[in-house]
Design an enzyme around this catalytic site. Structure first.
Site, PDB file in Angstrom:
ATOM      1  N   THR A 143      -3.450  11.366   5.657  1.00 51.40           N
ATOM      2  CA  THR A 143      -2.608  12.735   5.628  1.00 51.40           C
ATOM      3  C   THR A 143      -2.106  13.324   4.250  1.00 51.40           C
ATOM      4  O   THR A 143      -2.054  14.535   4.035  1.00 51.40           O
ATOM      5  CB  THR A 143      -1.581  12.667   6.822  1.00 51.40           C
ATOM      6  OG1 THR A 143      -0.605  11.915   6.251  1.00 51.40           O
ATOM      7  CG2 THR A 143      -2.125  12.350   8.056  1.00 51.40           C
ATOM      8  N   ASP A 144      -1.784  12.306   3.528  1.00 53.11           N
ATOM      9  CA  ASP A 144      -0.936  12.919   2.190  1.00 53.11           C
ATOM     10  C   ASP A 144      -2.048  13.334   1.001  1.00 53.11           C
ATOM     11  O   ASP A 144      -1.686  14.268   0.463  1.00 53.11           O
ATOM     12  CB  ASP A 144      -0.118  11.747   1.774  1.00 53.11           C
ATOM     13  CG  ASP A 144       0.944  11.599   2.256  1.00 53.11           C
ATOM     14  OD1 ASP A 144       1.457  12.439   3.262  1.00 53.11           O
ATOM     15  OD2 ASP A 144       2.015  10.738   2.106  1.00 53.11           O
TER      16      ASP A 144
ATOM     17  N   GLU B  30      -2.146   5.176  -5.562  1.00 53.85           N
ATOM     18  CA  GLU B  30      -3.327   4.726  -6.132  1.00 53.85           C
ATOM     19  C   GLU B  30      -4.229   5.870  -6.046  1.00 53.85           C
ATOM     20  O   GLU B  30      -5.102   6.019  -6.850  1.00 53.85           O
ATOM     21  CB  GLU B  30      -4.075   3.658  -5.232  1.00 53.85           C
ATOM     22  CG  GLU B  30      -3.384   2.443  -5.371  1.00 53.85           C
ATOM     23  CD  GLU B  30      -4.176   1.062  -6.187  1.00 53.85           C
ATOM     24  OE1 GLU B  30      -4.879   1.659  -6.789  1.00 53.85           O
ATOM     25  OE2 GLU B  30      -3.798   0.277  -6.096  1.00 53.85           O
TER      26      GLU B  30
ATOM     27  N   GLU C 224       8.614   6.049   3.582  1.00 52.18           N
ATOM     28  CA  GLU C 224       8.224   5.084   4.266  1.00 52.18           C
ATOM     29  C   GLU C 224       8.862   3.664   3.296  1.00 52.18           C
ATOM     30  O   GLU C 224       9.399   2.639   4.538  1.00 52.18           O
ATOM     31  CB  GLU C 224       6.712   4.963   3.922  1.00 52.18           C
ATOM     32  CG  GLU C 224       5.946   6.097   4.417  1.00 52.18           C
ATOM     33  CD  GLU C 224       4.610   6.333   3.896  1.00 52.18           C
ATOM     34  OE1 GLU C 224       4.302   5.359   3.218  1.00 52.18           O
ATOM     35  OE2 GLU C 224       3.992   7.456   3.903  1.00 52.18           O
TER      36      GLU C 224
ATOM     37  N   ASP D   1      -7.891  34.030 -35.783  1.00 49.35           N
ATOM     38  CA  ASP D   1      -8.065  34.708 -36.939  1.00 49.35           C
ATOM     39  C   ASP D   1      -8.339  36.049 -36.346  1.00 49.35           C
ATOM     40  O   ASP D   1      -7.745  36.304 -35.135  1.00 49.35           O
ATOM     41  CB  ASP D   1      -9.881  34.211 -37.312  1.00 49.35           C
ATOM     42  CG  ASP D   1     -10.567  34.248 -36.210  1.00 49.35           C
ATOM     43  OD1 ASP D   1     -10.108  34.471 -34.988  1.00 49.35           O
ATOM     44  OD2 ASP D   1     -11.755  33.920 -36.111  1.00 49.35           O
TER      45      ASP D   1
ATOM     46  N   ASN E  86       5.990   8.354  -0.242  1.00 50.79           N
ATOM     47  CA  ASN E  86       6.030   6.880  -0.392  1.00 50.79           C
ATOM     48  C   ASN E  86       7.473   6.314  -0.214  1.00 50.79           C
ATOM     49  O   ASN E  86       7.802   5.114   0.464  1.00 50.79           O
ATOM     50  CB  ASN E  86       5.376   6.396  -1.682  1.00 50.79           C
ATOM     51  CG  ASN E  86       3.818   6.455  -1.617  1.00 50.79           C
ATOM     52  OD1 ASN E  86       3.195   7.340  -0.764  1.00 50.79           O
ATOM     53  ND2 ASN E  86       3.169   5.786  -2.542  1.00 50.79           N
TER      54      ASN E  86
ATOM     55  N   VAL F  43       0.662  -1.273   0.108  1.00 50.46           N
ATOM     56  CA  VAL F  43       0.029   0.052  -0.102  1.00 50.46           C
ATOM     57  C   VAL F  43       1.018   1.220   0.079  1.00 50.46           C
ATOM     58  O   VAL F  43       0.621   2.226  -0.725  1.00 50.46           O
ATOM     59  CB  VAL F  43      -0.894  -0.023   1.021  1.00 50.46           C
ATOM     60  CG1 VAL F  43      -1.859   1.284   1.335  1.00 50.46           C
ATOM     61  CG2 VAL F  43      -1.764  -1.122   1.179  1.00 50.46           C
ATOM     62  N   ALA F  44       1.872   1.178   0.577  1.00 53.90           N
ATOM     63  CA  ALA F  44       3.013   2.060   0.927  1.00 53.90           C
ATOM     64  C   ALA F  44       3.502   2.711  -0.538  1.00 53.90           C
ATOM     65  O   ALA F  44       3.872   3.943  -0.834  1.00 53.90           O
ATOM     66  CB  ALA F  44       3.773   2.015   1.766  1.00 53.90           C
TER      67      ALA F  44
HETATM   68  P1  ATP Z   1     -11.299  36.552 -40.051  1.00 54.48           P
HETATM   69  O1  ATP Z   1     -11.097  35.573 -40.899  1.00 54.48           O
HETATM   70  O2  ATP Z   1     -10.111  37.114 -39.477  1.00 54.48           O
HETATM   71  O3  ATP Z   1     -12.532  36.293 -39.066  1.00 54.48           O
HETATM   72  P2  ATP Z   1     -12.936  37.966 -41.913  1.00 54.48           P
HETATM   73  O4  ATP Z   1     -14.133  38.033 -41.039  1.00 54.48           O
HETATM   74  O5  ATP Z   1     -12.399  39.446 -42.698  1.00 54.48           O
HETATM   75  O6  ATP Z   1     -11.555  37.650 -40.753  1.00 54.48           O
HETATM   76  P3  ATP Z   1     -14.261  36.542 -43.581  1.00 54.48           P
HETATM   77  O7  ATP Z   1     -15.721  36.349 -42.868  1.00 54.48           O
HETATM   78  O8  ATP Z   1     -13.989  35.350 -44.447  1.00 54.48           O
HETATM   79  O9  ATP Z   1     -13.120  36.784 -43.011  1.00 54.48           O
HETATM   80  O10 ATP Z   1     -14.568  37.674 -44.683  1.00 54.48           O
HETATM   81  C1  ATP Z   1     -13.615  37.972 -45.703  1.00 54.48           C
HETATM   82  C2  ATP Z   1     -14.112  39.131 -46.514  1.00 54.48           C
HETATM   83  O11 ATP Z   1     -15.550  39.031 -47.057  1.00 54.48           O
HETATM   84  C3  ATP Z   1     -14.049  40.489 -45.966  1.00 54.48           C
HETATM   85  O12 ATP Z   1     -12.844  40.888 -45.573  1.00 54.48           O
HETATM   86  C4  ATP Z   1     -15.271  41.204 -46.202  1.00 54.48           C
HETATM   87  O13 ATP Z   1     -14.367  41.824 -47.158  1.00 54.48           O
HETATM   88  C5  ATP Z   1     -15.903  40.251 -46.851  1.00 54.48           C
HETATM   89  N1  ATP Z   1     -17.330  40.144 -46.140  1.00 54.48           N
HETATM   90  C6  ATP Z   1     -17.293  39.958 -44.649  1.00 54.48           C
HETATM   91  N2  ATP Z   1     -18.531  39.792 -44.287  1.00 54.48           N
HETATM   92  C7  ATP Z   1     -19.337  39.968 -45.444  1.00 54.48           C
HETATM   93  C8  ATP Z   1     -20.557  40.322 -45.604  1.00 54.48           C
HETATM   94  N3  ATP Z   1     -21.630  39.810 -44.674  1.00 54.48           N
HETATM   95  N4  ATP Z   1     -21.198  40.263 -46.743  1.00 54.48           N
HETATM   96  C9  ATP Z   1     -20.127  40.638 -47.883  1.00 54.48           C
HETATM   97  N5  ATP Z   1     -18.912  40.514 -47.718  1.00 54.48           N
HETATM   98  C10 ATP Z   1     -18.499  40.320 -46.581  1.00 54.48           C
END
Ligand code: ATP
Length: 886
Positions: free
Chosen positions: A723-724, A288, A695, A330, A692, A283-284
């Site tokens: 205790t441990d 476990e 001991e 992102d 352990n 056990v020591a």
């Molecule tokens: P991340 O990848 O860092 O989140 P992001 O949001 O720019 O960045 P996406 O969502 O892929 O990445 O968007 C890419 C591009 O598309 C944007 O840079 C913008 O120009 C365009 N975009 C983003 N949202 C819209 C939308 N709702 N409608 C039209 N174009 C858009």
């Protein structure tokens, strides 16, 4: 339209959220798809159909957890020991062992139950949400609240919360693999009026609205599914490694115990005593309790992480996080605020500035020092109208503030349209849509204006210019001149260099009811400011000093991304776009990844390749994602990080960690937490094993030199189990060391012990074992009972004194603060008091066969205990001074 009307929030919202009557089919129930259910209807429907949920997955109840305490091999050994003791007429020993078994079970139960409830609380936080239309407004509600008749709004990445009949859909594709096993997404359209979408399936692309037909157990999913808890309880690598270690030690213990007791019996020692010694020795030797201590440490750690806004979906994540060497993140929303405001507009004829912040339409558009409205400038009017109608976001005025539901980019364009007094139609006559996706980077709608049918498109400038053949000027659409494209690109670059996100807008009139994304007229560019989050700069600096690389992978343009990287003091020496990435061979990509690189204009699918390449280089990769296409990369990464606010259900399901605030700084904090926990596991494993070892060394040496038994079996059990264990759990609560984020990450397979660990355990074990033996022999002529009680107490005190050596494996006590771990101080007070009781309280004296010890004995104990505190402290201080550790 007057300004007052414009600011009348309710009517504005109603108008904006109005939908197309022409595109509606007769409803099957009474719910109006534009207004949805009222609160009273929801309540009535809930009374009929109940909550939209399936019976919860069975989690271990208190009884199961309690029973589990008696099923370990340790307990089996102890029960055998008790039976043997009883058979040999040693009723006291048998009763003591029984008591220890119960005490151990109670401690184990408390720990495990705490872990279970902590995990259950985490599971609760993951409960899904859904978007519905109720009382004419889009609302996000817990999926559990949905009732038959509700109108669901479906967008990519959403997990469908109930079975529902499709009312409207554009380009809807649904992954039904959970139901059908079919891995290819299925197209769903309203051409077939009976089209249903099902609970548990997820939207891969497109947008739709659907009326809920059944909920909870009545759904297709409910009929077949057994809901599984979404916080994985799979054992982690660490738990597996430690269980392995425990098994190995168990085997060694059996061999040593059999050898020692066999030897003792052969040398003519008392048979019963030898059997009991053998049992207690085994056990020591076996730690476990370790796997349970690990589980509670990780579970409590996961709870601590939630307080930092990081929700670990799997305990494995907590452990792996500490080893993360690269964070791929992102930009939008993680490094930046994702609160967009249009600050500038550029058209072929003019450059405009926009005032105001956030989604409050209080602000204006000006050019050349003059305030402008849509009616004053037809190009501006066309641009604002395109931004307004080619969007799904909604603004509403609640309380004293404007709030926005939807994509911030679109919210900013709608706010911009308000600022420019853009004319708002009573009905938003949208006939069709090609939705936005991160892969296409643009979206188009077919809009019926009072006089014509228009294709309105917005998106990344590259994607818009690709489909434009004319440009809009004050006197109408024109063929572009020789320098016009250059002018557009220059304007785009100028906005992007300031870190603005640039959206281009375009449109064309059509005579058919189809969206044609070609031969459009380019209207202009809008620059949106999305400031970096305040805390991110420091978090990036902290990641760098912790040896963790940060790689930005964004869908935004390379210029905007580089500008934001500069604002955040991120080192960038290489920028690759998605298109360039596709052209790279695997070797070339690997070479690029050794530099300070940034990826822009990427598609989510490309993240997977980047993760794989980094992993091939031996990196431990944390990768963020929010969209449905990010799921494979999140799964592939060592730590998939999904966004709690922006993220889709699909991304969350694929992730290990959910950021409740979408904030990059939270990832770095979570890594810090992961490091703290791994360091603490290392500390208490060493601590337990060194106890352990002491001991075992005392027992074995004593038997070799032929002395009377130094510790009785029950005393060893008391030390190890009572205790441990408590002290080890408290050691697991140790705060992070001040220089924790100044070291490079540990390597993936760093052993928990290593040579250093084994040497420390042996050194401490030899010292404590031999010291207690020395005290034992020194006092032997005053009676074996007194000598044994003192040696036993000495061992307990040594083990408590030894804990200070393990609070930090490198830093001296004065650096980490002697009193910084309150739990440990309490644990020490409790266990030392328990030992005092063991020596002076008659019932425990009777059970543990102890006798009261005097001041002289305590002095011996103190003399031998002091070096255990002082020597490691001196060694660590010397190391600290020599290497000038900060
Ligand atoms: P991340 O990848 O860092 O989140 P992001 O949001 O720019 O960045 P996406 O969502 O892929 O990445 O968007 C890419 C591009 O598309 C944007 O840079 C913008 O120009 C365009 N975009 C983003 N949202 C819209 C939308 N709702 N409608 C039209 N174009 C858009």
């Amino acid at each position: 339209m007057s300004r007052l009307t414009l600011l009348n929030a309710k009517s504005v919202c109603r108008r904006i959220s109005d939908r197309i009557p022409g595109n509606r089919r007769p409803s099957l129930s009474d719910t109006n798809p534009h207004i949805g259910l009222s609160q009273a209807q929801v309540t009535a429907a809930r009374a009929r159909a109940g909550w939209n949920e399936l019976p919860a997955a069975k989690t271990a109840g208190p009884l199961t957890v309690l029973v589990r305490q008696f099923s370990s091999s340790l307990i089996l050994i102890l029960i055998v020991a008790a039976v043997v003791a009883l058979a040999l007429g040693e009723a006291i020993d048998a009763a003591t062992i029984g008591l220890v078994v119960i005490l151990n079970a109670v401690l184990g139960f408390v720990q495990e139950w705490k872990a279970e409830t902590a995990l259950a609380a985490l599971r609760k936080m993951l409960s899904p949400k859904a978007m519905v239309i109720r009382d004419g407004q889009e609302q996000i509600v817990p999926s559990r609240d949905i009732v038959p008749g509700d109108i669901l709004v479906l967008a990519p990445g959403a997990k469908i919360a109930a079975d529902a009949l499709l009312l409207r859909a554009s380009e809807l594709r649904v992954d039904e693999s959970v139901l059908t096993g079919e891995s290819m997404p299925v197209d769903k359209s309203v051409e077939d009026p009976e089209t249903l979408v099902f609970t548990g399936t997820s939207v891969v692309a497109g947008r739709a609205e659907a009326r809920v037909t059944s909920t909870g157990l009545d759904t297709e999913f409910g009929k077949i599914a057994h809901l599984t808890g979404s916080v994985g309880t799979k054992t982690t690598n660490l738990q597996q490694k430690l269980s392995h270690l425990a098994r190995q030690l168990g085997l060694a213990a059996l061999i040593v115990a059999a050898g020692v007791s066999g030897l003792g019996i052969a040398l003519g020692r008392d048979f019963l005593e030898m059997i009991m010694t053998g049992l207690s020795l085994s056990v020591a030797m076996v730690p476990e309790g370790l796997p349970a201590v690990i589980t509670i440490t990780l579970a409590l750690g996961a709870t601590a992480m939630v307080r930092q806004n990081a929700l670990a979906r799997r305990l494995q994540a907590v452990e792996t996080l500490g080893a993360a060497s690269v964070i791929c993140t992102d930009k939008t929303g993680t490094l930046t605020e994702n609160k967009m405001t249009a600050t500038s507009i550029w058209t072929m004829d003019r450059q405009y500035d926009v005032t105001g912040t956030g989604y409050d339409p209080a602000g204006h558009i000006e050019a050349d020092g003059e305030r402008l409205r849509a009616v004053d400038d037809p190009v501006l009017a066309a641009l604002l109208q395109t931004g307004l109608y080619c969007s799904h976001a909604r603004l509403s005025f609640e309380g004293e503030t404007w709030t926005m539901i939807g994509a911030p980019t679109e919210g900013a364009l709608i706010t911009l349209a308000y600022k420019g007094w853009c004319e708002l139609q009573q009905e938003r006559n949208l006939l069709a849509e090609i939705p936005f996706s991160s892969a296409r980077k643009r979206m188009s709608v077919l809009y019926q204006s009072p006089d014509e049918t228009l294709v309105l498109t917005k998106g990344a400038p590259e994607q818009i210019l690709e489909i434009c053949t004319t440009i809009m000027r004050e006197d109408g659409p024109q063929e572009p001149g020789p320098h016009d494209l250059q002018r557009i690109n220059d304007a785009y670059a100028q906005m992007a260099e300031q870190g603005l996100r640039v959206i281009a807008l375009a449109r064309r009139a059509v005579t058919t009811n189809e969206i044609v994304e070609e031969e459009l007229t380019f209207l202009g560019l809008v620059g949106l400011i999305d400031p970096p989050r305040a805390e991110v700069k420091d978090a990036i600096a902290s990641a760098h000093s912790a040896g963790i690389r940060v790689i930005m992978i964004t869908g935004d343009s390379p210029i905007t991304a580089t500008a934001i990287a500069q604002q955040l003091s991120m080192k960038v020496s290489d920028c690759q776009t998605g298109a360039e990435l596709d052209a790279l061979s695997d070797e070339e990509l690997a070479a690029h990844l050794t530099r300070d690189i940034l990826f822009a204009r990427t598609k989510p699918e490309q993240k997977m390749r980047i993760v794989a390449s980094l992993q091939d280089q031996g990196q431990i990769v944390a990768m963020t994602g929010d969209g449905v296409n990010d799921a494979p990369a999140l799964k592939k990464a060592d730590i998939g990080v999904a966004m709690g606010i922006r993220g889709t259900d699909v991304a969350r399901d694929a992730s290990d960690l959910v950021l409740l605030d979408d904030n990059f700084a939270t990832i770095v904090r979570a890594i810090g937490e992961g490091r703290r926990q791994f360091a603490n596991v290392k500390k208490f494993v060493r601590y337990l094993l060194s106890s352990n070892a002491g001991e075992v060394i005392a027992l074995v040496v004593n038997i070799a030199i032929g002395g009377p038994l130094v510790f009785l079996a029950t005393q060893i059990l008391w030390m190890n189990l009572v205790t441990d264990g408590v002290t080890a759990v408290a050691l697991g609560m140790e705060k992070s060391e001040p220089d924790q984020m100044q070291h490079p990450p540990r390597r993936k397979n760093t052993p928990i012990l290593g040579i250093g660990g084994i040497l420390t355990i042996l050194a401490l074990g030899i010292y404590t074992g031999l010291s207690s033996l020395w005290i034992f022999f020194e006092l032997l002529d005053q009676g074996v009972e007194l000598a044994r009680t003192t040696a036993f107490t000495a061992m307990v005190v040594f083990e408590k004194a030894g804990v200070f050596a393990f609070r930090s494996l490198r830093l001296p006590g004065w650096r980490i603060g002697w009193f910084s771990n309150k739990f440990l101080l309490v644990a020490l007070a409790v266990t030392l008091s328990a030992q005092v009781l063991a020596v002076y309280w008659p019932p425990l004296q009777f059970m543990l066969r102890t006798v009261p010890i005097g001041v002289a004995e305590w002095q011996w104990i103190a003399i031998f205990a002091l070096p255990i505190v002082i020597v490691p402290e001196l060694l660590k201080s010397a190391y600290h001074w020599i290497y000038r550790v900060k």
